[in-house]
Scaffold this motif. Structure first.
Motif, mmCIF file in Angstrom:
data_model
loop_
_atom_site.group_PDB
_atom_site.id
_atom_site.type_symbol
_atom_site.label_atom_id
_atom_site.label_comp_id
_atom_site.label_asym_id
_atom_site.label_seq_id
_atom_site.Cartn_x
_atom_site.Cartn_y
_atom_site.Cartn_z
ATOM 1 N N PHE A 1 -6.911 -15.865 -1.814
ATOM 2 C CA PHE A 1 -7.692 -16.384 -2.927
ATOM 3 C C PHE A 1 -7.179 -17.731 -3.408
ATOM 4 C CE2 PHE A 1 -9.357 -12.276 -2.802
ATOM 5 C CZ PHE A 1 -8.341 -11.334 -2.886
ATOM 6 N N ASN A 2 -8.124 -18.554 -3.839
ATOM 7 C CA ASN A 2 -7.816 -19.831 -4.491
ATOM 8 C C ASN A 2 -6.894 -20.711 -3.654
ATOM 9 O OD1 ASN A 2 -9.268 -18.607 -6.510
ATOM 10 N ND2 ASN A 2 -7.628 -18.617 -8.031
ATOM 11 N N GLY A 3 -6.979 -20.602 -2.347
ATOM 12 C CA GLY A 3 -6.174 -21.437 -1.469
ATOM 13 C C GLY A 3 -4.719 -21.030 -1.380
ATOM 14 N N ASN A 4 -4.357 -19.880 -1.963
ATOM 15 C CA ASN A 4 -2.954 -19.479 -2.054
ATOM 16 C C ASN A 4 -2.762 -18.138 -1.341
ATOM 17 O OD1 ASN A 4 -0.400 -18.698 -2.790
ATOM 18 N ND2 ASN A 4 -0.644 -19.163 -4.960
ATOM 19 N N ASP A 5 -2.101 -18.174 -0.191
ATOM 20 C CA ASP A 5 -1.887 -16.920 0.540
ATOM 21 C C ASP A 5 -0.465 -16.385 0.367
ATOM 22 O OD1 ASP A 5 -1.467 -18.210 3.967
ATOM 23 O OD2 ASP A 5 -0.436 -18.646 2.084
ATOM 24 N N ALA A 6 0.232 -16.874 -0.611
ATOM 25 C CA ALA A 6 1.588 -16.396 -0.889
ATOM 26 C C ALA A 6 1.540 -15.277 -1.938
ATOM 27 C CB ALA A 6 2.457 -17.540 -1.369
ATOM 28 N N ASN A 7 2.673 -14.635 -2.141
ATOM 29 C CA ASN A 7 2.835 -13.612 -3.189
ATOM 30 C C ASN A 7 1.884 -12.440 -3.010
ATOM 31 O OD1 ASN A 7 4.841 -15.161 -4.632
ATOM 32 N ND2 ASN A 7 3.155 -16.466 -5.313
ATOM 33 N N VAL A 8 1.741 -12.016 -1.766
ATOM 34 C CA VAL A 8 0.856 -10.897 -1.453
ATOM 35 C C VAL A 8 1.666 -9.760 -0.864
ATOM 36 C CG1 VAL A 8 -1.042 -10.093 0.007
ATOM 37 C CG2 VAL A 8 -1.178 -12.343 -1.084
ATOM 38 N N THR A 9 1.378 -8.540 -1.301
ATOM 39 C CA THR A 9 1.929 -7.325 -0.710
ATOM 40 C C THR A 9 0.763 -6.412 -0.361
ATOM 41 O OG1 THR A 9 3.869 -7.446 -2.152
ATOM 42 C CG2 THR A 9 3.483 -5.371 -1.019
ATOM 43 N N SER A 10 0.821 -5.812 0.807
ATOM 44 C CA SER A 10 -0.213 -4.828 1.137
ATOM 45 C C SER A 10 0.391 -3.696 1.946
ATOM 46 C CB SER A 10 -1.368 -5.477 1.903
ATOM 47 O OG SER A 10 -0.974 -5.809 3.213
ATOM 48 N N VAL A 11 -0.274 -2.566 1.888
ATOM 49 C CA VAL A 11 0.117 -1.389 2.658
ATOM 50 C C VAL A 11 -1.140 -0.871 3.348
ATOM 51 C CG1 VAL A 11 -0.185 0.137 0.636
ATOM 52 C CG2 VAL A 11 1.189 0.901 2.576
ATOM 53 N N ARG A 12 -0.990 -0.483 4.582
ATOM 54 C CA ARG A 12 -2.147 0.015 5.303
ATOM 55 C C ARG A 12 -1.805 1.309 6.017
ATOM 56 N NH1 ARG A 12 -2.792 -3.985 10.613
ATOM 57 N NH2 ARG A 12 -0.643 -3.741 11.366
ATOM 58 N N MET A 13 -2.848 2.039 6.362
ATOM 59 C CA MET A 13 -2.711 3.209 7.206
ATOM 60 C C MET A 13 -3.902 3.211 8.147
ATOM 61 S SD MET A 13 -3.804 6.434 4.823
ATOM 62 C CE MET A 13 -5.355 6.467 3.917
ATOM 63 N N GLY A 14 -3.670 3.789 9.325
ATOM 64 C CA GLY A 14 -4.760 3.800 10.276
ATOM 65 C C GLY A 14 -4.559 4.815 11.372
ATOM 66 N N GLY A 15 -5.604 4.992 12.143
ATOM 67 C CA GLY A 15 -5.561 5.892 13.283
ATOM 68 C C GLY A 15 -6.277 5.278 14.457
ATOM 69 N N THR A 16 -5.733 5.519 15.631
ATOM 70 C CA THR A 16 -6.316 4.961 16.845
ATOM 71 C C THR A 16 -6.951 6.029 17.712
ATOM 72 O OG1 THR A 16 -4.224 5.202 18.019
ATOM 73 C CG2 THR A 16 -4.589 3.121 16.865
ATOM 74 N N GLY A 17 -6.919 7.272 17.254
ATOM 75 C CA GLY A 17 -7.492 8.346 18.045
ATOM 76 C C GLY A 17 -6.465 9.116 18.831
ATOM 77 N N SER A 18 -5.227 8.678 18.783
ATOM 78 C CA SER A 18 -4.152 9.424 19.425
ATOM 79 C C SER A 18 -2.928 9.360 18.535
ATOM 80 C CB SER A 18 -3.840 8.843 20.809
ATOM 81 O OG SER A 18 -3.344 7.538 20.696
ATOM 82 N N GLY A 19 -2.077 10.322 18.660
ATOM 83 C CA GLY A 19 -0.892 10.347 17.811
ATOM 84 C C GLY A 19 -1.233 10.701 16.382
ATOM 85 N N SER A 20 -0.291 10.469 15.487
ATOM 86 C CA SER A 20 -0.440 10.904 14.106
ATOM 87 C C SER A 20 -0.774 9.770 13.157
ATOM 88 C CB SER A 20 0.844 11.593 13.651
ATOM 89 O OG SER A 20 1.949 10.728 13.818
ATOM 90 N N GLY A 21 -1.170 8.622 13.689
ATOM 91 C CA GLY A 21 -1.519 7.528 12.809
ATOM 92 C C GLY A 21 -0.332 6.628 12.523
ATOM 93 N N TYR A 22 -0.589 5.594 11.771
ATOM 94 C CA TYR A 22 0.454 4.618 11.481
ATOM 95 C C TYR A 22 0.298 4.120 10.056
ATOM 96 C CZ TYR A 22 -3.337 1.281 12.302
ATOM 97 O OH TYR A 22 -4.541 0.608 12.231
ATOM 98 N N SER A 23 1.387 3.573 9.522
ATOM 99 C CA SER A 23 1.351 2.925 8.222
ATOM 100 C C SER A 23 2.405 1.841 8.219
ATOM 101 C CB SER A 23 1.623 3.931 7.097
ATOM 102 O OG SER A 23 1.594 3.290 5.829
ATOM 103 N N ASP A 24 2.080 0.715 7.625
ATOM 104 C CA ASP A 24 3.072 -0.346 7.495
ATOM 105 C C ASP A 24 2.715 -1.222 6.309
ATOM 106 O OD1 ASP A 24 1.742 -2.089 10.445
ATOM 107 O OD2 ASP A 24 0.928 -1.808 8.430
ATOM 108 N N THR A 25 3.592 -2.129 5.983
ATOM 109 C CA THR A 25 3.359 -3.071 4.893
ATOM 110 C C THR A 25 3.294 -4.476 5.466
ATOM 111 O OG1 THR A 25 5.726 -3.275 4.458
ATOM 112 C CG2 THR A 25 4.509 -1.652 3.171
ATOM 113 N N TYR A 26 2.697 -5.326 4.698
ATOM 114 C CA TYR A 26 2.467 -6.670 5.211
ATOM 115 C C TYR A 26 2.383 -7.638 4.039
ATOM 116 C CZ TYR A 26 0.815 -9.912 8.797
ATOM 117 O OH TYR A 26 0.691 -10.942 9.677
ATOM 118 N N THR A 27 2.345 -8.914 4.353
ATOM 119 C CA THR A 27 2.296 -9.926 3.294
ATOM 120 C C THR A 27 0.937 -10.600 3.210
ATOM 121 O OG1 THR A 27 3.197 -11.538 4.836
ATOM 122 C CG2 THR A 27 4.772 -10.403 3.398
ATOM 123 N N LYS A 28 -0.076 -9.939 3.761
ATOM 124 C CA LYS A 28 -1.443 -10.424 3.628
ATOM 125 C C LYS A 28 -2.355 -9.224 3.382
ATOM 126 C CE LYS A 28 -1.142 -14.692 6.317
ATOM 127 N NZ LYS A 28 0.334 -14.760 6.382
#
Lengths: 188, 159
Positions: free
Chosen positions: B53-80
């Motif tokens: 937002f507003n031309g500023n991609d700094a100061n961001v924290t995010s957490v995600r979870m997902g599944g690919t159809g195999s295994g038990s899924g994944y979760s990680d954090t990121y800065t976007k």
């Protein structure tokens, strides 16, 4: 590609009036333990099929992963079942909710300005031939306790939705917490 | 009139960045609280796409979870704030909801869902640690790969 919006984009269009409507909204000006929407059947059942609550909230506990919010329907404290799928940043977890007196989902306990967000959908909110079913999408970003969760819950009652109560499980909502109730029509 | 289409674009040629600017705080006297981005897009190579937002991609924290159809899924954090993952060359759909985007006393929190029928499904939460009101929304991907012709991005305001 730069898309200047201004007041309206050249390709923008106004959604059909009355299909997705803001019904009520409250923004807390002080600390409050619970927030309720009441008399929903008499006010909205004739015109709306589904309800959605959009929630931006923070409670007044210190950052703690176990801080939670809850939802109760019609003042009822029994007959709830819910499941949760969540990501904590390194682990994906799933579970069956042990509480049966309410539906629990994650709350945010961040520092000043840091509010979590949730979208709660209640489909066929007023129909008398179905149990009440909720879908909750929620997230919080608190240092050490980042969470994204999907919750599916139900109250085993066919009573029309007349009230929704939201509470903080361990504390109170702080000022700035916003709850907005929307109605969605079956037809325009 | 509480869910208002603000702007939409379908690319007629590849473009590496989509920018919605001059986002209004109200429409016809209706104050907007949240933004919803709906996107259906491809990229020439696989690369994570994100919003800022507003031309500023700094100061961001995010957490995600997902599944690919195999295994038990994944979760990680990121800065976007993710709106995609995995193979985008065959098409991704994504929605991103940004809450209280005009507030000047709150950080900006987003919830996103995205997926590719042949690859994965994913959900994430992100926070831009800024109390600035959002008036510009950017969409890019990490490798600066262009979004493909036919990609569509639509922005809605929620009262």
């Amino acid at each position: 590609m730069l898309i200047p919006i201004g007041i309206f984009a050249s390709s923008g269009a106004i959604a059909a009036p009355g299909s997705f409507d803001l019904l009520e909204s409250t923004v807390l000006t002080g600390t409050q333990a619970t927030v309720s929407f009441t008399n929903l059947t008499s006010k909205y059942a004739a015109n709306y099929q589904h309800l959605q609550v959009r929630l931006v909230a923070k409670d007044n506990r210190s950052p703690d992963a176990s801080s939670r919010m809850y939802l109760r329907l019609n003042g009822v404290s029994s007959g709830y079942r819910w499941h949760e799928l969540g990501g904590e940043g390194s682990v994906v977890y799933s579970g069956v909710g042990s509480a049966t007196d309410r539906i629990i989902f994650q709350a945010n306990t961040g520092n000043s300005g840091n509010f979590g967000a949730s979208v709660i959908d209640l489909l066929d909110a007023f129909e008398a031939n179905k149990n009440r079913t909720f879908r909750i999408f929620s997230g919080q970003l608190v240092s050490g306790f980042n969470l994204v969760t999907l919750v599916s819950g139900s109250n085993f009652s066919t009573s029309s939705t007349d009230s929704l109560l939201f509470g903080s499980d361990f504390g109170s909502f702080v000022a700035g917490t916003r709850l907005s109730l929307y109605g969605i029509k079956a037809t325009a | 009139m509480s869910y208002i289409a603000l702007a939409t674009t379908t690319l007629t040629s590849p473009d590496a960045e989509i920018v919605f600017s001059n986002i209004p705080t109200s429409v016809n006297g209706v104050a907007l609280r949240d933004l919803v981005l709906v996107a259906d897009f491809t990229t020439a190579t696989s690369s994570t796409s994100y919003i800022f937002f507003n031309g500023n991609d700094a100061n961001v924290t995010s957490v995600r979870m997902g599944g690919t159809g195999s295994g038990s899924g994944y979760s990680d954090t990121y800065t976007k704030i993710f709106i995609s993952a995995g193979n985008q060359t065959t098409g991704q759909f994504a929605t991103a909801q940004v809450f209280d985007f005009t507030a000047t006393d709150k950080h900006k929190t987003a919830l996103t869902r995205n997926g590719n029928a042949g690859t994965l499904t994913q959900a994430s939460a992100g926070r831009w640690a800024s109390t600035s009101a959002i008036n510009v929304l950017h969409i890019k991907n990490e490798s600066n790969t262009a979004f493909g012709t036919g990609s569509t991005f639509s922005l809605y305001g929620v009262a």
